[in-house]
Design a protein around this motif. Sequence first.
Motif, PDB file in Angstrom:
ATOM      1  N   GLU A  65      76.261  79.597  43.282  1.00  0.00           N
ATOM      2  CA  GLU A  65      76.423  78.185  42.934  1.00  0.00           C
ATOM      3  C   GLU A  65      75.683  77.295  43.924  1.00  0.00           C
ATOM      4  OE1 GLU A  65      80.656  77.768  42.795  1.00  0.00           O
ATOM      5  OE2 GLU A  65      80.800  78.663  40.793  1.00  0.00           O
ATOM      6  N   HIS A  66      75.782  77.624  45.199  1.00  0.00           N
ATOM      7  CA  HIS A  66      75.075  76.850  46.231  1.00  0.00           C
ATOM      8  C   HIS A  66      73.558  76.986  46.068  1.00  0.00           C
ATOM      9  CE1 HIS A  66      74.262  74.969  50.064  1.00  0.00           C
ATOM     10  NE2 HIS A  66      73.525  76.017  50.396  1.00  0.00           N
ATOM     11  N   PHE A  67      73.111  78.184  45.784  1.00  0.00           N
ATOM     12  CA  PHE A  67      71.676  78.450  45.658  1.00  0.00           C
ATOM     13  C   PHE A  67      71.052  77.682  44.504  1.00  0.00           C
ATOM     14  CE2 PHE A  67      68.013  80.969  44.263  1.00  0.00           C
ATOM     15  CZ  PHE A  67      67.307  81.056  45.456  1.00  0.00           C
ATOM     16  N   VAL A  68      71.713  77.658  43.344  1.00  0.00           N
ATOM     17  CA  VAL A  68      71.115  77.011  42.175  1.00  0.00           C
ATOM     18  C   VAL A  68      71.014  75.496  42.343  1.00  0.00           C
ATOM     19  CG1 VAL A  68      71.752  78.836  40.563  1.00  0.00           C
ATOM     20  CG2 VAL A  68      73.250  76.876  40.841  1.00  0.00           C
ATOM     21  N   THR A  69      71.802  74.899  43.232  1.00  0.00           N
ATOM     22  CA  THR A  69      71.676  73.452  43.455  1.00  0.00           C
ATOM     23  C   THR A  69      70.341  73.111  44.102  1.00  0.00           C
ATOM     24  OG1 THR A  69      72.759  73.536  45.617  1.00  0.00           O
ATOM     25  CG2 THR A  69      74.161  73.135  43.688  1.00  0.00           C
ATOM     26  N   ARG A  70      69.692  74.069  44.707  1.00  0.00           N
ATOM     27  CA  ARG A  70      68.391  73.839  45.336  1.00  0.00           C
ATOM     28  C   ARG A  70      67.261  73.785  44.316  1.00  0.00           C
ATOM     29  NH1 ARG A  70      67.301  77.842  49.911  1.00  0.00           N
ATOM     30  NH2 ARG A  70      65.662  76.325  50.269  1.00  0.00           N
ATOM     31  N   PHE A  71      67.535  74.193  43.092  1.00  0.00           N
ATOM     32  CA  PHE A  71      66.534  74.220  42.043  1.00  0.00           C
ATOM     33  C   PHE A  71      67.039  73.413  40.856  1.00  0.00           C
ATOM     34  CE2 PHE A  71      66.068  78.000  44.572  1.00  0.00           C
ATOM     35  CZ  PHE A  71      64.701  78.068  44.791  1.00  0.00           C
ATOM     36  N   PRO A  72      66.756  72.100  40.859  1.00  0.00           N
ATOM     37  CA  PRO A  72      67.262  71.283  39.752  1.00  0.00           C
ATOM     38  C   PRO A  72      66.706  71.755  38.417  1.00  0.00           C
ATOM     39  CG  PRO A  72      65.760  70.028  41.144  1.00  0.00           C
ATOM     40  CD  PRO A  72      65.933  71.368  41.777  1.00  0.00           C
ATOM     41  N   GLU A  73      67.507  71.539  37.373  1.00  0.00           N
ATOM     42  CA  GLU A  73      67.074  71.935  36.042  1.00  0.00           C
ATOM     43  C   GLU A  73      65.863  71.111  35.633  1.00  0.00           C
ATOM     44  OE1 GLU A  73      70.032  72.167  32.993  1.00  0.00           O
ATOM     45  OE2 GLU A  73      71.567  72.728  34.447  1.00  0.00           O
ATOM     46  N   GLU A  74      64.908  71.770  35.018  1.00  0.00           N
ATOM     47  CA  GLU A  74      63.728  71.067  34.531  1.00  0.00           C
ATOM     48  C   GLU A  74      64.086  70.375  33.225  1.00  0.00           C
ATOM     49  OE1 GLU A  74      60.245  73.487  34.360  1.00  0.00           O
ATOM     50  OE2 GLU A  74      60.619  74.340  36.329  1.00  0.00           O
TER      51      GLU A  74
END
Length: 83
Positions: A36-45
């Motif tokens: 969950e923490h990791f995916v916040t670094r890659f915003p959804e396109e």
Amino acid sequence: MTRTQIQFPEPLYQRLKEIAERQDWSLSEVMRKAAEHFVTRFPEEPAPKKVWRFPTLDCGGDFLTDPASLRPEVDAILERSAS
């Protein structure tokens, strides 16, 4: 939830287990929180813009007239527009 299998190098696995024990969490919970923490670094396109297409009508093959019978009219229109 979806189950998955992940392979870790032994030192990383041991470190994750230590964190789980220290926080009184399961290893699965540690991994979910990390993901969950990791995916916040890659915003959804943003969703790609859809290309507009001229709407069409699906008659299901039931034509009021036989399209082949319109061919002479199409030829006449094309001939007029060419000149």
